[in-house]
Design an enzyme around this catalytic site. Structure first.
Site, short mmCIF file in Angstrom:
data_model
loop_
_atom_site.label_atom_id
_atom_site.label_comp_id
_atom_site.label_asym_id
_atom_site.label_seq_id
_atom_site.Cartn_x
_atom_site.Cartn_y
_atom_site.Cartn_z
N HIS A 114 31.44 41.04 41.86
CA HIS A 114 31.47 39.58 41.74
C HIS A 114 30.41 38.95 42.64
O HIS A 114 30.40 37.73 42.84
CB HIS A 114 32.84 39.04 42.15
CG HIS A 114 33.95 39.32 41.17
ND1 HIS A 114 33.80 39.18 39.81
CD2 HIS A 114 35.24 39.71 41.38
CE1 HIS A 114 34.97 39.49 39.22
NE2 HIS A 114 35.84 39.81 40.14
N LYS A 155 37.25 35.91 37.30
CA LYS A 155 38.01 35.34 36.19
C LYS A 155 37.14 34.87 35.03
O LYS A 155 37.43 33.87 34.38
CB LYS A 155 38.92 34.19 36.67
CG LYS A 155 39.82 34.55 37.85
CD LYS A 155 40.54 35.86 37.67
CE LYS A 155 41.52 35.85 36.50
NZ LYS A 155 42.07 37.21 36.25
N SER A 166 41.71 29.58 35.13
CA SER A 166 42.06 30.99 35.23
C SER A 166 42.11 31.43 36.69
O SER A 166 43.01 32.17 37.12
CB SER A 166 41.04 31.82 34.45
OG SER A 166 41.41 33.17 34.46
#
Length: 295
Positions: A109, A47, A139
């Site tokens: 990620h 995010k 987020s």
């Protein structure tokens, strides 16, 4: 079974980092992944602008030579998510191995210590995008509410506490942004950029990316790309707004929700903000990395 029907995963400790099996089940293939020298890695904490940066890079490399991709291939099929193990979907490593584009643009990620070592050995270019912690946690909260392949988020207060404790999928935000920042000091092929800068001046950030990647994209082309990657344009684009993703519940939230800097002010109470700032100071006291929480 539709992805919506799958139970939400539990977090467990994986080599010192909180993870779920959706990102660890293919671990050996991830670790042994064979990078190519022209691979480009997009690395982010979840995010933090991943899809945005991915789309910019995809357009910079392929918009002119393969314009048909634009309207036919969703972004997640163009730019594989390396460690992803999703039900009824090819493995991230397999997708990366079968990509026909050159260069391959691959997203991850993973915290820096988990990156497959062949990326370093091949001296691959890495684009890391970081987002301020307050907007990032907001987020992440809204994403976890709608993404059934993520752990149950609980309410905002408990989610914020869990974020501070680092018990998030892919580990603590603090370790992630600082780990990659430290790596940048010794690894020259990394471009470390900020979500806030992208919001403030997308055109300038696209120029910086071109310069890092060694691309001689014309000003006219850069301007077209800047237009195509504006938040509202991407939000309306079925190839980037993930409406086809069966694990996302759009009745709860939008995948591309606001794309703003400072939305945290609509979520943090005064007390939460004071406590967060205090905790943040402790966590970030030994790094030179700095963020803007407002523009």
């Amino acid at each position: 079974m539709h992805q919506m029907d799958l139970p939400r995963p539990e977090i467990f400790d994986f080599h010192g980092v909180s993870m779920t099996h959706y990102f660890t089940d293919n671990w050996e293939n991830v670790q042994n992944f064979k990078a190519r020298p022209d691979d480009i890695v997009i690395a982010t904490y979840p995010k933090a602008g991943t899809t945005w940066v991915a789309y910019i890079l995809d357009l910079l490399y392929f918009r002119q030579t393969m314009p048909e991709r634009e309207s036919t291939i969703p972004i997640y099929d163009r730019i594989p998510f390396l460690e992803m193990v999703m039900p009824h979907y090819p493995l991230g490593t397999e997708m990366a191995n079968t990509l026909s584009t050159s260069p391959r643009i691959i997203k991850t990620h993973l915290p820096v210590q988990f990156i497959p070592k062949s990326f370093w050995e091949q001296n691959c270019k890495i684009v890391y995008c970081a987002r301020n912690a307050k907007d990032n946690v907001v987020s992440y909260f809204h994403f976890d509410r709608m993404e059934k392949l993520q752990p149950e988020p609980g309410d905002w207060t408990s989610f914020l506490q869990r974020f501070k404790e680092g018990k998030m999928v892919f580990g603590p935000w603090y370790d992630h942004v600082c780990g990659w920042w430290e790596k940048k000091q010794t690894y020259s092929k990394m471009h470390y950029m900020f979500f806030e800068d992208l919001v403030a001046d997308t055109g300038r950030e696209i120029k910086r990316l071109c310069s890092f990647l060694g691309l001689s994209t014309s000003d006219e082309e850069k301007e077209k790309i800047r237009g195509a990657v504006q938040f509202d344009v991407m939000k309306a684009n079925p190839m980037t707004n993930l409406t086809e993703d069966g694990s996302l519940d759009f009745s709860v939230s939008q995948f591309l929700r606001k794309g703003k800097v400072g939305d945290w002010k609509n979520h943090f109470t005064v007390a939460q903000n004071e406590q967060f700032d205090e905790h943040y100071k402790q966590k970030m006291k030994s790094t030179s990395l700095q963020f803007r929480t407002v523009l």
